[in-house]
Design an enzyme around this catalytic site. Structure first.
Site, PDB file in Angstrom:
ATOM      1  CE  LYS A  41      -3.513  -2.336   2.717  1.00  0.00           C
ATOM      2  NZ  LYS A  41      -4.161  -2.440   4.031  1.00  0.00           N
ATOM      3  N   GLY A  42       2.026   1.136   0.573  1.00  0.00           N
ATOM      4  CA  GLY A  42       2.883   2.297   0.777  1.00  0.00           C
ATOM      5  C   GLY A  42       3.245   3.062  -0.475  1.00  0.00           C
ATOM      6  CG  ASP A  98       6.780   1.981   0.743  1.00  0.00           C
ATOM      7  OD1 ASP A  98       7.515   1.035   0.397  1.00  0.00           O
ATOM      8  OD2 ASP A  98       5.920   1.865   1.640  1.00  0.00           O
ATOM      9  CG  ASP A 101      14.587  -2.216   5.344  1.00  0.00           C
ATOM     10  OD1 ASP A 101      15.617  -2.833   5.657  1.00  0.00           O
ATOM     11  OD2 ASP A 101      13.893  -1.606   6.164  1.00  0.00           O
ATOM     12  CE  LYS A 129      14.729   2.304   6.844  1.00  0.00           C
ATOM     13  NZ  LYS A 129      14.185   1.485   7.943  1.00  0.00           N
ATOM     14  CB  VAL A 151      10.882   6.359   7.884  1.00  0.00           C
ATOM     15  CG1 VAL A 151      12.240   6.868   8.350  1.00  0.00           C
ATOM     16  CG2 VAL A 151      11.052   5.374   6.736  1.00  0.00           C
ATOM     17  NE  ARG A 163      -0.925   2.088   4.858  1.00  0.00           N
ATOM     18  CZ  ARG A 163       0.066   1.266   4.506  1.00  0.00           C
ATOM     19  NH1 ARG A 163       1.079   1.709   3.811  1.00  0.00           N
ATOM     20  NH2 ARG A 163       0.037  -0.001   4.851  1.00  0.00           N
TER      21      ARG A 163
END
Length: 176
Positions: A41-42, A98, A101, A129, A151, A163
C-alpha cells in the site's frame, strides 16, 4: 507503549525530489509509454504524485506483496497478495516502491516480473536504506537515501498508522 514521530524529510523536500525524478524519467523514456507498477500500500502515495510529473503516456497497475505483517522488521518471507491485472509483456515497466530496505521483497518481485518479459524493467523508490541491504537490488531512481531508522508518512506506515503524514518521519517507540 506510545510512538513519537520526528520529521526526517519535510513535505517540501519530498515534493521537490518527486518532481526531479519525474523529469528524469521523462527524459530517459522520451518517445515511449511507461507502465508503472505500484507496490501497495505504501507506494500508492508516491506513485500518484510521481505519475503527475511524468510528461509521457503513463499506464498503471498494482501489486500487493508482504514481508512485514505488523512488525517493524521484514520477516524475509515474501507473499504476493494481489497480482497484476494485465500482462506486462513488451512494456517499459517501472516498479514504484515506497522504500527499499533488506532487498528481499524487491529481489523476489523483480525476478518475478522479469520472467513476464517486459521490454524493460526499472525500479524507482522514494526511500532507500542501503546499509540494511541483505540482497542486492539495482535501484534506478532513488528519492532519498536514509539512515537505518523506522520511518512513516507519505504512504509508509507503522501497524497501518501514519500513512497520511505529508512528510517522512522517524518513529520512536516509547514506554508510557
Amino acid at each position: 507503549m506510545a510512538e513519537k514521530i520526528s520529521v526526517l524529510l519535510s513535505e517540501e523536500e519530498v515534493d521537490k525530489r518527486i518532481s526531479e525524478i519525474g523529469e528524469q524519467i521523462t527524459k530517459d523514456y522520451a518517445g515511449k509509454e511507461v507502465h508503472l507498477i505500484c507496490v501497495l500500500k505504501g507506494g500508492s502515495f508516491f506513485m500518484c504524485e510521481l505519475a503527475k510529473r511524468i510528461n509521457l503516456p503513463v499506464s498503471i497497475d498494482f501489486m500487493s506483496v508482504s514481508s512485514y505483517g505488523l512488525d517493524t522488521k521484514s520477516s524475509g518471507v515474501v507473499k504476493i497478495i494481489k497480482d497484476l491485472d494485465d500482462s506486462i509483456k513488451d512494456k517499459h515497466v517501472i516498479v514504484i516502491e515506497d522504500i527499499v530496505d533488506s532487498g528481499r521483497t524487491l529481489s523476489y518481485l523483480l525476478n518475478n516480473l522479469n520472467d513476464r518479459k517486459p521490454a524493460s524493467l526499472a525500479l524507482c523508490t522514494l526511500l532507500d536504506k542501503p546499509e540494511r541491504r541483505v540482497v542486492e537490488v539495482e535501484v534506478d531512481y532513488t528519492g532519498f537515501q536514509i539512515p537505518d531508522k523506522f520511518v512513516v508518512g507519505y504512504g509508509l506506515d507503522y501497524a497501518q498508522k501514519y500513512r497520511t503524514l505529508p512528510y517522512i518521519g522517524i518513529v520512536e517507540i516509547t514506554e508510557d
